[in-house]
Design a protein around this motif. Structure first.
Motif, PDB file in Angstrom:
ATOM      1  N   GLN A 165      13.055  49.841 -19.812  1.00 47.50           N
ATOM      2  CA  GLN A 165      11.689  49.408 -20.053  1.00 47.50           C
ATOM      3  C   GLN A 165      10.999  48.850 -18.812  1.00 47.50           C
ATOM      4  OE1 GLN A 165      10.487  50.268 -22.888  1.00 47.50           O
ATOM      5  NE2 GLN A 165      12.467  50.835 -23.733  1.00 47.50           N
ATOM      6  N   TRP A 166      11.767  48.285 -17.888  1.00 46.91           N
ATOM      7  CA  TRP A 166      11.166  47.619 -16.733  1.00 46.91           C
ATOM      8  C   TRP A 166      11.677  48.135 -15.390  1.00 46.91           C
ATOM      9  CZ3 TRP A 166       7.113  44.373 -17.126  1.00 46.91           C
ATOM     10  CH2 TRP A 166       6.841  43.812 -18.378  1.00 46.91           C
ATOM     11  N   GLU A 167      12.620  49.072 -15.441  1.00 42.17           N
ATOM     12  CA  GLU A 167      13.229  49.594 -14.207  1.00 42.17           C
ATOM     13  C   GLU A 167      13.839  48.460 -13.378  1.00 42.17           C
ATOM     14  OE1 GLU A 167      10.215  51.885 -12.249  1.00 42.17           O
ATOM     15  OE2 GLU A 167      10.383  53.543 -13.665  1.00 42.17           O
ATOM     16  N   ILE A 168      14.427  47.504 -14.080  1.00 44.15           N
ATOM     17  CA  ILE A 168      15.112  46.382 -13.445  1.00 44.15           C
ATOM     18  C   ILE A 168      16.614  46.631 -13.521  1.00 44.15           C
ATOM     19  CG2 ILE A 168      15.641  43.924 -13.605  1.00 44.15           C
ATOM     20  CD1 ILE A 168      12.838  43.509 -14.781  1.00 44.15           C
ATOM     21  N   THR A 169      17.235  46.832 -12.380  1.00 41.29           N
ATOM     22  CA  THR A 169      18.671  47.066 -12.339  1.00 41.29           C
ATOM     23  C   THR A 169      19.381  46.130 -11.368  1.00 41.29           C
ATOM     24  OG1 THR A 169      18.414  48.781 -10.645  1.00 41.29           O
ATOM     25  CG2 THR A 169      18.411  49.501 -12.959  1.00 41.29           C
ATOM     26  N   THR A 170      18.604  45.324 -10.646  1.00 42.39           N
ATOM     27  CA  THR A 170      19.196  44.404  -9.673  1.00 42.39           C
ATOM     28  C   THR A 170      18.570  43.027  -9.828  1.00 42.39           C
ATOM     29  OG1 THR A 170      17.557  44.795  -7.921  1.00 42.39           O
ATOM     30  CG2 THR A 170      19.452  46.316  -8.044  1.00 42.39           C
ATOM     31  N   ARG A 171      19.234  42.027  -9.270  1.00 44.19           N
ATOM     32  CA  ARG A 171      18.703  40.671  -9.301  1.00 44.19           C
ATOM     33  C   ARG A 171      17.375  40.589  -8.545  1.00 44.19           C
ATOM     34  NH1 ARG A 171      24.266  40.000  -8.685  1.00 44.19           N
ATOM     35  NH2 ARG A 171      24.140  39.848  -6.414  1.00 44.19           N
ATOM     36  N   ALA A 172      17.277  41.314  -7.435  1.00 45.31           N
ATOM     37  CA  ALA A 172      16.040  41.288  -6.649  1.00 45.31           C
ATOM     38  C   ALA A 172      14.870  41.840  -7.453  1.00 45.31           C
ATOM     39  CB  ALA A 172      16.221  42.084  -5.359  1.00 45.31           C
ATOM     40  N   ILE A 215      12.062  38.694 -20.558  1.00 43.61           N
ATOM     41  CA  ILE A 215      12.819  39.269 -19.455  1.00 43.61           C
ATOM     42  C   ILE A 215      13.863  38.279 -18.943  1.00 43.61           C
ATOM     43  CG2 ILE A 215      12.632  40.041 -17.054  1.00 43.61           C
ATOM     44  CD1 ILE A 215       9.957  41.318 -17.809  1.00 43.61           C
ATOM     45  N   THR A 216      13.482  37.014 -18.854  1.00 46.96           N
ATOM     46  CA  THR A 216      14.432  35.990 -18.413  1.00 46.96           C
ATOM     47  C   THR A 216      15.632  35.924 -19.351  1.00 46.96           C
ATOM     48  OG1 THR A 216      12.668  34.652 -17.420  1.00 46.96           O
ATOM     49  CG2 THR A 216      14.735  33.530 -17.939  1.00 46.96           C
ATOM     50  N   ARG A 217      15.386  35.924 -20.636  1.00 46.02           N
ATOM     51  CA  ARG A 217      16.470  35.840 -21.616  1.00 46.02           C
ATOM     52  C   ARG A 217      17.394  37.049 -21.508  1.00 46.02           C
ATOM     53  NH1 ARG A 217      14.025  35.009 -27.347  1.00 46.02           N
ATOM     54  NH2 ARG A 217      16.174  34.419 -27.896  1.00 46.02           N
ATOM     55  N   ARG A 218      16.826  38.231 -21.327  1.00 43.06           N
ATOM     56  CA  ARG A 218      17.654  39.435 -21.221  1.00 43.06           C
ATOM     57  C   ARG A 218      18.401  39.469 -19.886  1.00 43.06           C
ATOM     58  NH1 ARG A 218      15.947  43.469 -25.237  1.00 43.06           N
ATOM     59  NH2 ARG A 218      14.173  42.627 -26.394  1.00 43.06           N
ATOM     60  N   GLY A 219      17.761  38.957 -18.837  1.00 41.99           N
ATOM     61  CA  GLY A 219      18.451  38.849 -17.563  1.00 41.99           C
ATOM     62  C   GLY A 219      19.652  37.931 -17.654  1.00 41.99           C
ATOM     63  N   PHE A 220      19.505  36.839 -18.394  1.00 43.71           N
ATOM     64  CA  PHE A 220      20.616  35.931 -18.643  1.00 43.71           C
ATOM     65  C   PHE A 220      21.697  36.625 -19.464  1.00 43.71           C
ATOM     66  CE2 PHE A 220      22.185  33.170 -22.168  1.00 43.71           C
ATOM     67  CZ  PHE A 220      23.200  32.531 -21.453  1.00 43.71           C
ATOM     68  N   ALA A 221      21.279  37.367 -20.495  1.00 47.69           N
ATOM     69  CA  ALA A 221      22.242  38.011 -21.389  1.00 47.69           C
ATOM     70  C   ALA A 221      23.137  39.011 -20.659  1.00 47.69           C
ATOM     71  CB  ALA A 221      21.513  38.701 -22.536  1.00 47.69           C
ATOM     72  N   CYS A 222      22.582  39.727 -19.675  1.00 47.85           N
ATOM     73  CA  CYS A 222      23.390  40.731 -18.984  1.00 47.85           C
ATOM     74  C   CYS A 222      24.017  40.194 -17.706  1.00 47.85           C
ATOM     75  CB  CYS A 222      22.576  41.986 -18.697  1.00 47.85           C
ATOM     76  SG  CYS A 222      21.322  41.810 -17.420  1.00 47.85           S
ATOM     77  N   GLY A 223      23.849  38.899 -17.432  1.00 46.83           N
ATOM     78  CA  GLY A 223      24.543  38.280 -16.332  1.00 46.83           C
ATOM     79  C   GLY A 223      23.829  38.292 -15.004  1.00 46.83           C
ATOM     80  N   MET A 224      22.564  38.709 -14.971  1.00 45.56           N
ATOM     81  CA  MET A 224      21.830  38.706 -13.707  1.00 45.56           C
ATOM     82  C   MET A 224      21.495  37.291 -13.251  1.00 45.56           C
ATOM     83  SD  MET A 224      19.166  41.881 -13.781  1.00 45.56           S
ATOM     84  CE  MET A 224      19.731  43.566 -14.001  1.00 45.56           C
ATOM     85  N   ILE A 225      21.364  36.367 -14.193  1.00 47.43           N
ATOM     86  CA  ILE A 225      21.110  34.972 -13.868  1.00 47.43           C
ATOM     87  C   ILE A 225      22.007  34.088 -14.720  1.00 47.43           C
ATOM     88  CG2 ILE A 225      18.743  35.298 -13.080  1.00 47.43           C
ATOM     89  CD1 ILE A 225      17.753  34.334 -15.773  1.00 47.43           C
ATOM     90  N   ALA A 226      22.347  32.938 -14.171  1.00 49.72           N
ATOM     91  CA  ALA A 226      23.186  31.988 -14.886  1.00 49.72           C
ATOM     92  C   ALA A 226      22.339  31.199 -15.891  1.00 49.72           C
ATOM     93  CB  ALA A 226      23.856  31.033 -13.899  1.00 49.72           C
TER      94      ALA A 226
END
Length: 214
Positions: A68-75, A112-123
């Motif tokens: 959905q967002w083409e987000i695959t990296t922390r950057a 997006i923040t919650r999903r980033g947390f869920a997949c381990g991109m952020i603590a």
């Protein structure tokens, strides 16, 4: 905003999320999570935990960010969050309507923040820091969940209109679906609504244990 170590492979996939994260949210934490309630329409979505689903599925969060967002990296994640915090879609909405609906961007930012947390991109701690970063702007712009909902719907409408004539024109759920979901969130009789569990003014009061759905 800093980003952190990848958690690696999914752990306990399918288990109830409350088994992995058993500590209930405080009123302030629930309020921040509830900013994403308008976009959390799926029956498997969790409205009362930082983790976005009721059951653990890290891979689902990772796939959603990529698709959905083409987000695959922390950057890429931090770049998207920075954009939503600074201008987001509300800049275009302001050009078209004269109104800048922060609520639309805030809901996407938290989701997006919650999903980033869920997949381990952020603590976990840094996910909360990211959410806290937008609290002053949101709390200073709106005086109620109803005002927030109205601006969310305005932003969504402008976004949908911008998809007309593109291959993604049929992607969004019908407006009637979004309208019904917002009505349910705002319904004072809905005891499971996170907006009733964390009233708007809760963020302006000293933090305390959050109310629980009955």
């Amino acid at each position: 905003m800093g980003f952190w170590k990848w958690r690696g492979k999914s752990r306990g996939r399918g288990a109830k999320v409350t088994r992995r994260y058993p500590v209930p949210l405080t009123a302030h934490q629930l309020w921040m999570v509830s900013l994403s309630a308008p976009v959390s329409r799926d029956r498997t979505a969790s409205g009362t935990t930082l983790y976005p689903f009721t059951r653990v599925d890290d891979d689902r969060a990772r796939s959603w960010l990529a698709d959905q967002w083409e987000i695959t990296t922390r950057a890429e994640l931090v770049d998207r969050l920075d954009d939503l915090a600074r201008t987001g879609y509300r800049a275009r909405a302001h050009r078209l309507t004269g109104v800048a609906p922060l609520a639309w961007d805030a809901a996407l930012y938290v989701d997006i923040t919650r999903r980033g947390f869920a997949c381990g991109m952020i603590a976990e701690g840094d996910a909360w820091t990211a959410l806290k970063n937008i609290v002053p702007a949101v709390a200073g712009t709106y005086g109620s969940w109803r005002e927030y909902a109205d601006h969310y719907l305005l932003g969504r409408q402008v976004w949908r209109d911008g998809l007309r004539g593109t291959p993604d024109a049929d992607f969004p759920a019908p407006q009637a679906v979004a309208d019904a979901h917002l009505r349910a969130l705002l319904d004072p009789a809905n005891r499971s609504s996170p907006w009733n569990l964390a009233p708007w003014d809760a963020i302006r009061q000293p933090d305390q244990p959050a109310a629980r759905a009955r």
